[in-house]
Design a protein around this motif. Structure first.
Motif, PDB file in Angstrom:
ATOM      1  N   TRP A   1      -5.001   6.335   7.850  1.00  0.00           N
ATOM      2  CA  TRP A   1      -3.799   5.066   6.665  1.00  0.00           C
ATOM      3  C   TRP A   1      -2.464   5.282   7.114  1.00  0.00           C
ATOM      4  CZ3 TRP A   1      -6.450   0.908   4.568  1.00  0.00           C
ATOM      5  CH2 TRP A   1      -7.763   1.042   4.963  1.00  0.00           C
TER       6      TRP A   1
ATOM      7  N   VAL B   1       1.065   6.061  -0.118  1.00  0.00           N
ATOM      8  CA  VAL B   1       0.417   6.794  -0.343  1.00  0.00           C
ATOM      9  C   VAL B   1       0.439   8.009  -2.009  1.00  0.00           C
ATOM     10  CG1 VAL B   1      -0.456   9.304   0.330  1.00  0.00           C
ATOM     11  CG2 VAL B   1       0.930   7.893   1.754  1.00  0.00           C
TER      12      VAL B   1
ATOM     13  N   LEU C   1       0.771  -0.581  -0.134  1.00  0.00           N
ATOM     14  CA  LEU C   1       0.441   0.055   0.329  1.00  0.00           C
ATOM     15  C   LEU C   1       1.187   1.036   0.254  1.00  0.00           C
ATOM     16  CD1 LEU C   1      -2.199  -1.052   2.935  1.00  0.00           C
ATOM     17  CD2 LEU C   1      -2.881  -0.954   0.723  1.00  0.00           C
TER      18      LEU C   1
ATOM     19  N   LEU D   1      -0.187   2.439   6.812  1.00  0.00           N
ATOM     20  CA  LEU D   1       1.814   1.855   6.293  1.00  0.00           C
ATOM     21  C   LEU D   1       2.174   2.297   6.594  1.00  0.00           C
ATOM     22  CD1 LEU D   1      -1.741   2.322   3.985  1.00  0.00           C
ATOM     23  CD2 LEU D   1       0.292   3.880   2.619  1.00  0.00           C
TER      24      LEU D   1
ATOM     25  N   LEU E   1      -4.203   6.912  -2.708  1.00  0.00           N
ATOM     26  CA  LEU E   1      -4.109   5.735  -2.283  1.00  0.00           C
ATOM     27  C   LEU E   1      -3.532   4.510  -2.874  1.00  0.00           C
ATOM     28  CD1 LEU E   1      -4.901   3.949   1.073  1.00  0.00           C
ATOM     29  CD2 LEU E   1      -3.053   5.346   0.949  1.00  0.00           C
TER      30      LEU E   1
END
Lengths: 216, 207
Positions: free
Chosen positions: B186, B150, B148, B190, B158
């Motif tokens: 989030w 950004v 994952l 991550l 994402l």
């Protein structure tokens, strides 16, 4: 939509045998020749009608690659049906069936209905595993057997539906405890046992259905 | 709280946002000291204590017996195509954007498969079913095979990349007043995941 029962299925077998294609053909009635490798589990669902009863099939399409196997086998638990798939053009996928079967039996209910599927029956010219070999393996291990083609849709419906018929037959015979979720069967919303169990499901032999369908 | 619950508390140390969702495992109470203004659940993700997100509610409905007890950190997203890399999505996900199609709604969550785990190890993806629009679980993926990133922090975007090379992009859907905070959670997730992975701490897109 309401349903009388939900059956959990798993699809297992070596990578590249066409597990995801079988699911896509069954749920969407289409074939995708190039398909990304499955990692983990992908889900599909479809309603089928067995003996006048709406049954929801919840299908867990598992990754076939060895590196994912230790993870995906933990999701075999609680399956009522399994489609064990090999590729009729790749002998090694047939040779690995015993290992898949051991895994499936070890990690799921002993009542689980297992359908052995020889997929890619449209590739007759490249056949590497005789139909009789598949039949013999199924007979030896107490499995239902069909050859299918996810590409032409041959026998795909029958494979999923015949498995459901066999599960339903076992329910009627009292072999499945529908209240035990470990068996991979759930009674649908606002259903009771008395209303879920309809008249006797057809006792027609699944192999007869397969051989009568005539497309493979 | 259970160890599973603990991982969320450690993972998301600030509280008080709406949107997203962390639902509690049944039978567990929210620790009052961790609830922002009496509204937030663990991690500050739930608007009301213990109120599960859409995905959690879907799993709680009982059709996925094995997944019912998962504690999920989840948010709603819109999938979009990156200008540079077209989305490659499984054919089993009919509602998710494929090449050139309009964006679609995706609910993404992470969960721990075992209460003994300190961090989530599973990624769950769901979206509207094609028949009735109800939420439908598309897939369950071990996080060890997923990265994952950004993609664009200012747009709350994402990137999800599978080990197989398949990748797609998601933009957070949330109330404007809470979107940044939810996206920040989030980002922290991550970081946590990347610090514990062999790839190292690089949570931002590396093409």
């Amino acid at each position: 939509m309401t349903y009388a029962y939900l059956f959990k299925y798993i699809i297992i077998g070596d990578t590249g045998v066409g597990k995801s294609c079988l699911l896509l053909q069954f749920t969407d009635k289409r074939f995708q020749p190039v398909h990304d490798l499955t990692i983990g589990v992908e889900f599909g669902a479809r309603m089928v009608n067995i003996d006048g009863k709406q049954i929801k099939l919840q299908i867990w399409d598992t990754a076939g690659q060895e590196s994912f196997r230790s993870i995906t086998r933990s999701y075999y638990r609680g399956a009522a049906g399994a489609l064990l798939v090999y590729d009729i053009t790749r002998r090694e996928t047939f040779n690995h069936l015993t290992s898949w079967l051991e895994d499936a039996r070890q990690h799921s209910s002993s009542n689980m209905v297992i359908m052995l599927i020889g997929n890619k029956s449209d590739l007759e010219s490249r056949r590497d595993v005789k139909r009789e070999e598949g039949e013999a393996f199924a007979r030896e291990h107490g499995l239902i057997f069909m050859e299918t083609s996810a590409k032409t849709a041959c026998n795909v419906e029958e494979a999923f539906i015949n498995t459901a018929k066999e599960i339903y037959r076992k329910i009627q015979q009292g072999l499945f405890d529908v209240h035990n979720e470990a068996n991979g069967i759930k009674i649908g919303p606002q259903q009771s046992i008395s209303t879920s169990l309809g008249p006797s499901v057809s006792q027609r032999n699944c192999r007869d259905v397969a051989s009568n369908s005539g497309c493979c | 709280p259970s160890p599973t619950f603990d991982f969320l508390l450690r993972l998301l140390p600030t509280f008080g946002s709406r949107g997203g969702g962390v639902a509690m495992k049944r039978g567990h109470e929210v620790r009052p000291a961790l609830s922002g203004a009496g509204e937030a659940g663990p991690g500050g993700m739930a608007a009301y204590p213990g109120r599960p997100g859409r995905l959690q509610r879907h799993l709680l409905s009982g059709e996925f017996d094995q997944l019912r007890d998962f504690t999920i950190f989840e948010s709603n997203f819109v999938q979009f195509c990156s200008p540079s890399i077209l989305s490659l999505i499984s054919d089993l996900w009919p509602q998710v954007t494929r090449l050139g199609e309009v964006a679609n709604k995706v609910t993404m969550g992470v969960a721990a498969s075992s209460p003994a785990l300190e961090l989530p190890d599973l990624l769950l993806l769901a979206g509207p079913g094609k028949e009735n629009g109800h939420l439908q679980l598309f897939g369950l993926f071990p996080l060890q095979f997923v990265q994952l990133f950004v993609h664009d922090e200012s747009r709350c975007q994402l990137k999800v990349k599978f080990r197989t090379g398949r990748a797609f992009y998601l933009q957070l859907r949330a109330q404007p007043e809470t979107r940044d905070r939810e996206f920040g959670q989030w980002v922290r997730l991550l970081y946590r995941l990347r610090f514990h992975s062999v790839q190292g701490p690089v949570p931002f897109t590396q093409e």
